[in-house]
Design a protein around this motif. Structure first.
Motif, mmCIF file in Angstrom:
data_model
loop_
_atom_site.group_PDB
_atom_site.id
_atom_site.type_symbol
_atom_site.label_atom_id
_atom_site.label_comp_id
_atom_site.label_asym_id
_atom_site.label_seq_id
_atom_site.Cartn_x
_atom_site.Cartn_y
_atom_site.Cartn_z
ATOM 1 N N PRO A 1 0.792 -1.214 0.041
ATOM 2 C CA PRO A 1 -0.028 0.014 -0.070
ATOM 3 C C PRO A 1 0.692 1.316 -0.016
ATOM 4 C CG PRO A 1 0.214 -0.753 2.358
ATOM 5 C CD PRO A 1 0.906 -1.751 1.401
ATOM 6 N N GLU A 2 1.179 1.735 -1.046
ATOM 7 C CA GLU A 2 2.084 2.859 -1.295
ATOM 8 C C GLU A 2 0.993 4.183 -1.388
ATOM 9 O OE1 GLU A 2 6.206 2.520 -3.106
ATOM 10 O OE2 GLU A 2 4.822 1.570 -4.259
ATOM 11 N N THR A 3 -0.273 3.878 -1.790
ATOM 12 C CA THR A 3 -1.296 5.127 -1.973
ATOM 13 C C THR A 3 -2.511 4.819 -1.016
ATOM 14 O OG1 THR A 3 -2.341 4.028 -3.696
ATOM 15 C CG2 THR A 3 -0.398 5.434 -4.200
ATOM 16 N N GLU A 4 -3.063 5.795 -0.854
ATOM 17 C CA GLU A 4 -4.506 5.536 -0.260
ATOM 18 C C GLU A 4 -5.345 4.653 -0.919
ATOM 19 O OE1 GLU A 4 -8.167 8.349 1.074
ATOM 20 O OE2 GLU A 4 -6.419 9.372 0.689
ATOM 21 N N LYS A 5 -5.290 4.593 -2.273
ATOM 22 C CA LYS A 5 -6.084 3.879 -2.956
ATOM 23 C C LYS A 5 -5.780 2.229 -2.934
ATOM 24 C CE LYS A 5 -7.903 2.617 -7.883
ATOM 25 N NZ LYS A 5 -7.831 3.125 -9.118
ATOM 26 N N GLU A 6 -4.431 1.910 -2.985
ATOM 27 C CA GLU A 6 -3.894 0.769 -2.604
ATOM 28 C C GLU A 6 -4.238 0.325 -1.147
ATOM 29 O OE1 GLU A 6 -0.091 1.004 -5.808
ATOM 30 O OE2 GLU A 6 -0.054 1.661 -3.722
ATOM 31 N N ALA A 7 -4.185 1.155 -0.252
ATOM 32 C CA ALA A 7 -4.350 0.753 1.003
ATOM 33 C C ALA A 7 -5.920 0.357 1.378
ATOM 34 C CB ALA A 7 -4.266 2.153 2.147
ATOM 35 N N ALA A 8 -6.784 1.374 0.592
ATOM 36 C CA ALA A 8 -8.309 0.757 0.776
ATOM 37 C C ALA A 8 -8.443 -0.652 0.146
ATOM 38 C CB ALA A 8 -8.916 1.975 -0.060
ATOM 39 N N GLN A 9 -7.683 -0.872 -1.227
ATOM 40 C CA GLN A 9 -7.984 -2.171 -1.600
ATOM 41 C C GLN A 9 -7.404 -3.176 -0.710
ATOM 42 O OE1 GLN A 9 -5.697 -1.476 -5.180
ATOM 43 N NE2 GLN A 9 -7.431 -0.786 -6.465
ATOM 44 N N ALA A 10 -6.261 -3.032 0.077
ATOM 45 C CA ALA A 10 -5.867 -3.971 1.135
ATOM 46 C C ALA A 10 -6.539 -4.065 2.297
ATOM 47 C CB ALA A 10 -4.484 -3.671 1.223
ATOM 48 N N ALA A 11 -7.297 -3.148 2.544
ATOM 49 C CA ALA A 11 -8.249 -3.016 3.944
ATOM 50 C C ALA A 11 -9.296 -3.680 3.452
ATOM 51 C CB ALA A 11 -8.635 -1.753 4.399
ATOM 52 N N LEU A 12 -10.018 -3.586 2.247
ATOM 53 C CA LEU A 12 -11.064 -4.402 1.740
ATOM 54 C C LEU A 12 -10.680 -5.937 1.894
ATOM 55 C CD1 LEU A 12 -14.211 -4.865 0.781
ATOM 56 C CD2 LEU A 12 -13.158 -4.305 -1.411
ATOM 57 N N LYS A 13 -9.572 -6.271 1.319
ATOM 58 C CA LYS A 13 -9.368 -7.710 1.535
ATOM 59 C C LYS A 13 -8.973 -8.297 2.699
ATOM 60 C CE LYS A 13 -6.345 -11.011 -1.349
ATOM 61 N NZ LYS A 13 -5.501 -11.106 -2.714
ATOM 62 N N LEU A 14 -8.293 -7.544 3.744
ATOM 63 C CA LEU A 14 -8.230 -7.955 5.137
ATOM 64 C C LEU A 14 -9.596 -8.234 5.560
ATOM 65 C CD1 LEU A 14 -5.484 -5.495 6.115
ATOM 66 C CD2 LEU A 14 -5.338 -7.954 6.072
ATOM 67 N N HIS A 15 -10.620 -7.317 5.457
ATOM 68 C CA HIS A 15 -11.967 -7.540 5.690
ATOM 69 C C HIS A 15 -12.640 -8.713 5.301
ATOM 70 C CE1 HIS A 15 -15.779 -6.022 7.732
ATOM 71 N NE2 HIS A 15 -16.463 -6.140 6.219
ATOM 72 N N GLN A 16 -12.257 -8.892 3.986
ATOM 73 C CA GLN A 16 -12.821 -10.195 3.467
ATOM 74 C C GLN A 16 -11.997 -11.329 4.069
ATOM 75 O OE1 GLN A 16 -12.074 -9.311 -0.608
ATOM 76 N NE2 GLN A 16 -14.265 -8.183 -0.921
ATOM 77 N N LEU A 17 -10.778 -11.313 4.401
ATOM 78 C CA LEU A 17 -10.345 -12.548 4.902
ATOM 79 C C LEU A 17 -10.840 -12.917 6.338
ATOM 80 C CD1 LEU A 17 -6.736 -11.712 3.899
ATOM 81 C CD2 LEU A 17 -7.937 -13.857 3.475
ATOM 82 N N GLY A 18 -11.335 -11.744 6.931
ATOM 83 C CA GLY A 18 -12.116 -12.201 8.348
ATOM 84 C C GLY A 18 -12.098 -11.157 9.406
ATOM 85 N N ALA A 19 -11.171 -10.263 9.118
ATOM 86 C CA ALA A 19 -11.115 -9.120 10.157
ATOM 87 C C ALA A 19 -12.205 -8.338 10.283
ATOM 88 C CB ALA A 19 -9.964 -8.431 9.836
ATOM 89 N N THR A 20 -12.835 -8.077 11.316
ATOM 90 C CA THR A 20 -14.074 -7.183 11.429
ATOM 91 C C THR A 20 -13.501 -5.914 11.084
ATOM 92 O OG1 THR A 20 -14.995 -8.854 13.121
ATOM 93 C CG2 THR A 20 -15.941 -6.489 12.786
ATOM 94 N N HIS A 21 -12.735 -5.420 11.736
ATOM 95 C CA HIS A 21 -11.778 -4.226 11.550
ATOM 96 C C HIS A 21 -10.407 -4.135 11.338
ATOM 97 C CE1 HIS A 21 -15.001 -2.967 14.460
ATOM 98 N NE2 HIS A 21 -14.673 -3.814 15.136
ATOM 99 N N ALA A 22 -10.201 -3.431 10.253
ATOM 100 C CA ALA A 22 -8.584 -3.828 9.352
ATOM 101 C C ALA A 22 -8.219 -2.237 9.256
ATOM 102 C CB ALA A 22 -8.996 -4.379 7.987
ATOM 103 N N LEU A 23 -6.964 -2.165 9.808
ATOM 104 C CA LEU A 23 -6.085 -1.201 9.804
ATOM 105 C C LEU A 23 -4.833 -1.216 8.704
ATOM 106 C CD1 LEU A 23 -7.388 -1.082 12.805
ATOM 107 C CD2 LEU A 23 -6.344 1.310 12.744
ATOM 108 N N VAL A 24 -4.689 -0.524 8.009
ATOM 109 C CA VAL A 24 -3.246 -0.663 6.936
ATOM 110 C C VAL A 24 -2.555 0.625 7.633
ATOM 111 C CG1 VAL A 24 -2.413 -0.534 4.763
ATOM 112 C CG2 VAL A 24 -4.530 -1.731 5.222
ATOM 113 N N LYS A 25 -1.364 0.091 8.155
ATOM 114 C CA LYS A 25 -0.448 1.215 8.643
ATOM 115 C C LYS A 25 0.675 1.423 7.560
ATOM 116 C CE LYS A 25 0.448 -1.309 12.069
ATOM 117 N NZ LYS A 25 0.905 -1.845 13.606
ATOM 118 N N MET A 26 0.751 2.655 7.120
ATOM 119 C CA MET A 26 1.448 3.106 5.932
ATOM 120 C C MET A 26 2.679 4.052 6.536
ATOM 121 S SD MET A 26 -0.805 3.479 2.807
ATOM 122 C CE MET A 26 -2.079 4.728 3.541
ATOM 123 N N GLY A 27 3.002 3.645 7.780
ATOM 124 C CA GLY A 27 4.087 4.618 8.378
ATOM 125 C C GLY A 27 3.912 6.273 8.122
ATOM 126 N N ALA A 28 4.942 6.855 7.532
ATOM 127 C CA ALA A 28 4.841 7.966 7.296
ATOM 128 C C ALA A 28 3.866 8.739 6.269
ATOM 129 C CB ALA A 28 6.234 8.952 7.122
#
Length: 321
Positions: free
Chosen positions: A206-233
């Motif tokens: 996840p280098e961009t907000e859009k990529e992070a959103a896609q990853a968060a959706l996938k984490l949610h689909q894998l089973g996480a009720t709440h998914a956070l994608v930490k992108m550091g700075a």
């Protein structure tokens, strides 16, 4: 969680960190000279317990640490370093058969780091530890988990907490190359990977907000009720049910990123335990992680609650050095 006594349980690793500071991180086979080194408390379980406890001192929360140290000097040192944070160590077992875990850390001039961990007593945790601490797991408002103890024990603790209705917060670090077992996905509530862990779990870096959103959706689909994608700075993206959003990074002068993720999780869990709405809790988490980078060290870099509140509410950074 309103019926429960307000306390948090961190169940996981306790290490001693040996940190060398050099101009740059060596390449494979290369030796570089370090300007200095320090010995301190580490282990993601201990760091998250310390962070939550320091925050908790300012808002009435108690934090317990469950795990193992060796019956050695590093074990004694780890306990002595955890105590000032106010962490309750009654569930931290001394294991005479295994040494205390050690992490070897190199930090470069840009505050980036590499870490090698020898788990020691952390990897000796077994189902007897889960059984011994069942009442504490059941009575906790929230459970902090990481992946520096055997996976089977992480799953067993998460399942025990899920049965009791305890909020399960997983920092999937270090993330396994083949992903998380389905049993763990089914037992957790919140997952908080950084960029590298997100790539290992979702295939998306996840280098961009859009990529992070896609990853968060996938984490949610894998089973996480709440998914956070930490992108550091670059900030943090969150998804919780149908709610999602982006929290931009707080502007700080980073000098050491070693414990940023652990302080993020400590801040998130503290805020959720205090009843903050999820989106608001993410801001407190991001502020906790950002403030951790402004001070050297691992657990000792954890901020206190008022510093976090001040940063979230006013954008002001209190001088912590």
């Amino acid at each position: 969680m309103s019926d429960r006594p307000p306390h948090i349980l961190s169940f996981g690793s306790v290490n001693i960190d040996i940190t060398a500071r050099a101009e740059r991180i060596p390449h494979p086979g290369e030796t570089v000279h370090a300007a200095s080194y320090a010995t301190g408390l580490g282990g993601k379980g201990a760091n998250q317990a310390a962070a939550a406890a320091r925050l908790g001192q300012g808002c009435g929360l108690k934090v317990f640490m469950a795990g193992r140290t060796g019956a050695d000097q590093f074990g004694t040192l780890a306990r002595s370093l955890l105590t000032p944070f106010g962490v309750d160590l009654s569930a931290l077992k001394e294991d005479p058969a295994h040494p205390t875990g050690v992490a070897l850390i190199t930090v470069d001039a840009k505050a980036e780091n590499i870490i090698t961990v020898a788990g020691g007593a952390n990897m000796a945790l077994d189902l007897s530890d889960v059984e011994a601490h069942r009442p504490l797991i059941h009575s906790a408002s929230a459970l902090l988990l990481q992946l520096e103890i055997p996976m089977a024990i992480t799953i067993a603790v998460a399942e025990e907490a899920r049965r009791a209705g305890t909020l399960v917060v997983l920092d999937p670090a270090p993330a396994p190359g083949d992903g998380l077992p389905q049993a763990l996905w089914q037992a957790l509530d919140v997952v908080t990977p950084n960029e590298t862990e997100t790539r290992l779990l979702t295939g998306i870096y996840p280098e961009t907000e859009k990529e992070a959103a896609q990853a968060a959706l996938k984490l949610h689909q894998l089973g996480a009720t709440h998914a956070l994608v930490k992108m550091g700075a670059r900030g943090v993206y969150y998804r919780s049910g149908t709610e999602e959003g982006f929290v931009p990074p707080y502007t700080v002068k980073a000098i050491d990123t070693v414990a940023a993720g652990d302080c993020f999780n400590g801040g998130l869990t503290t805020a959720l335990t205090l009843g903050k709405p999820f989106a608001e809790a993410v801001r407190y988490a991001a502020a906790s992680g950002a403030l951790a980078t402004t001070r050297l060290g691992a657990a000792e870099s954890a901020p206190d609650w008022q510093d976090v509140v001040t940063l979230v509410e006013t954008g002001t950074i209190i001088d912590r050095n």
